[in-house]
Design an enzyme around this catalytic site. Structure first.
Site, PDB file in Angstrom:
ATOM      1  N   ALA A 107       0.989  -1.374   0.014  1.00 41.69           N
ATOM      2  CA  ALA A 107      -0.073   0.013   0.096  1.00 41.69           C
ATOM      3  C   ALA A 107       0.720   1.273   0.046  1.00 41.69           C
ATOM      4  O   ALA A 107       2.348   1.087   0.257  1.00 41.69           O
ATOM      5  CB  ALA A 107      -0.839  -0.163   1.237  1.00 41.69           C
ATOM      6  N   LYS A 108       0.153   2.532  -0.259  1.00 41.50           N
ATOM      7  CA  LYS A 108       1.006   3.703  -0.290  1.00 41.50           C
ATOM      8  C   LYS A 108       0.033   4.677  -0.086  1.00 41.50           C
ATOM      9  O   LYS A 108      -1.075   4.628  -0.488  1.00 41.50           O
ATOM     10  CB  LYS A 108       1.924   3.823  -1.569  1.00 41.50           C
ATOM     11  CG  LYS A 108       3.070   4.630  -1.099  1.00 41.50           C
ATOM     12  CD  LYS A 108       4.028   3.912  -0.300  1.00 41.50           C
ATOM     13  CE  LYS A 108       5.632   4.697  -0.115  1.00 41.50           C
ATOM     14  NZ  LYS A 108       6.593   3.804   0.692  1.00 41.50           N
ATOM     15  N   GLY A 109       0.445   6.040   0.555  1.00 38.55           N
ATOM     16  CA  GLY A 109      -0.463   7.074   0.684  1.00 38.55           C
ATOM     17  C   GLY A 109       0.122   8.310   0.500  1.00 38.55           C
ATOM     18  O   GLY A 109       1.439   8.339   0.433  1.00 38.55           O
TER      19      GLY A 109
END
Length: 418
Positions: A107-109
């Site tokens: 994931a990444k944000g």
């Protein structure tokens, strides 16, 4: 998701995947399932600034796949954040976690902002409102954020507090990279940099390079500065270093500790009196034993790849080398590449340790953390070297193949729902 291909970073990640998928002969159905992000969230939210005005910000969170467990990945606050970039970083995190054997998907944000120009109060307001938007999508068994470019343990503390206030009880396992006093782990802040240095020393021994090593580091943030510190303490000579303000070079060596003191005092490398300033791309091409790109993506293109004069390329950043540059470097057998999904995996490995400690409410000593980190890195490196040798492919192809193959097998075993 086709529109994401217009982003150069996501396009680069897709090219890497397609090449490996063809090499592994993955079925088309499996390729489609594991290539595209499973969930992509875009949010726009207001923050009240110190001057009384309300400013709108855009943020993102991408969960690439959930085949192996909850998703895991950093949050970056940076003016160049785009959904495409975040999607690429989430994809790379998937292969990284699988490669080193963590029970996570990638994931990444990120939020498109300039944190250096914001007050602490404004950053707290931005962090808390962004976290509020993410609450339905994050949690210890859903998606666990961590620090990245422009964020730190204070940002993670605000995220944990915001989430905990929403559910009504403390949830330290919702983020990693927190302060130790609220459930963080010893050794997390330095983990990525120490992992880079550990792998450089392993490869130095494998190649039987004579010391002292001459090193150049692009990026003097957490990863670059810690890597430099560890290697200098082991006798290496820092001959070049750069940040967003300047690239410095001194073939006789730069005193790391005076440089660090100067950076902490001024907030930048520009103006440091004991080295000459030069163009940042030119610095990458200076002679050295070890080059550590520890800044952002796509800095080593085909032009730079032709001119590199290092013996070891240790990728502390995510995606620093383009596919076009990779094809050139595959022909340059004198350069050993420690690929990014191994080289900078120390951060997510120790984040995993932090998550485990939070879930068990049982905390480890720093020595236990670092010993476990080195054990996992050694095992992953050995697997890459064996795969590379047996299949006569580059270390990057080996690393990506091992990670992608594990995710593909998990997806195939779980099947398609409904």
């Amino acid at each position: 998701m086709e529109f994401l291909l217009s982003d150069p970073t996501f396009s680069m990640a897709c090219k890497q995947f397609d090449r490996v998928a063809q090499f592994l002969n993955l079925p088309e159905k499996t390729q489609a399932i594991i290539k595209w992000p499973q969930r992509s969230l875009s949010v726009t939210f207001p923050v009240k600034m110190d001057n009384g005005k309300v400013r709108m910000f855009s943020g993102y969170r991408v969960q690439h796949h959930l085949a192996l467990g909850p998703t895991k990945g950093g949050i970056r606050f940076d003016p160049d954040v785009t959904l495409g970039e975040i999607s690429a970083l989430a994809m790379w995190m998937s292969w990284k976690c699988a490669l080193v054997g963590l029970p996570f998907g990638g994931a990444k944000g990120g939020v498109c902002c300039q944190p250096a120009e914001m007050s602490k109060k404004e950053l707290e307001g931005l962090t808390r409102r962004y976290t509020q938007e993410l609450i339905p999508f994050i949690g210890p068994q859903k998606d666990i954020p961590a620090p990245d470019i422009g964020t730190d343990e204070q940002i993670m503390a605000w995220m944990m507090d915001t989430y905990s206030m929403q559910v009504g009880y403390p949830v330290p396992g919702v983020v990693t990279g927190k302060p130790v006093t609220i459930g963080g782990t010893l050794g997390r802040k330095e983990a990525t940099g120490k992992g880079v240095a550990f792998l450089v020393k392993k490869i130095t021994g494998l190649l039987k390079l004579p010391g002292p090593l001459r090193i150049i580091i692009q990026g003097f943030g957490n990863v670059g500065s810690v890597s430099a510190c560890q290697l200098v303490k082991d006798g290496a000579i820092l001959v070049g270093v750069s940040d967003a303000s300047a690239a410095l070079y001194n073939p006789k060596g730069i005193n790391y500790f005076r440089l660090l003191e100067y950076k902490e005092k001024t907030g930048r490398l520009a103006g440091f009196p004991e080295a000459d300033e030069m163009d940042g791309v030119e610095l990458l091409c200076q002679h050295c034993d070890v080059l550590i790109p520890a800044a952002k993506e796509r800095v080593i293109n085909e032009v730079v790849a032709e001119k590199l004069r290092c013996r070891i390329l240790a990728e502390g950043a995510n995606g620093p080398t383009t596919p076009e540059a990779d094809r050139i470097l595959e022909e340059r057998k004198e350069i050993f590449i420690i690929p990014d999904i191994l080289c900078n995996s120390g951060g997510v490995i120790v984040s995993y340790f932090e998550w485990v400690q939070d879930m068990q409410s049982y905390f480890w000593s720093e020595a236990e953390v670092l010993n476990a980190l080195c054990r996992i890195l050694s095992g992953a490196l050995n697997s890459i070297m064996q795969f590379s040798h047996e299949n006569k492919v580059s270390t990057r192809m080996a690393a990506l193949s091992l990670g992608i193959k594990k995710v593909a097998e998990a997806k195939e075993m779980r099947g398609v729902f409904p």
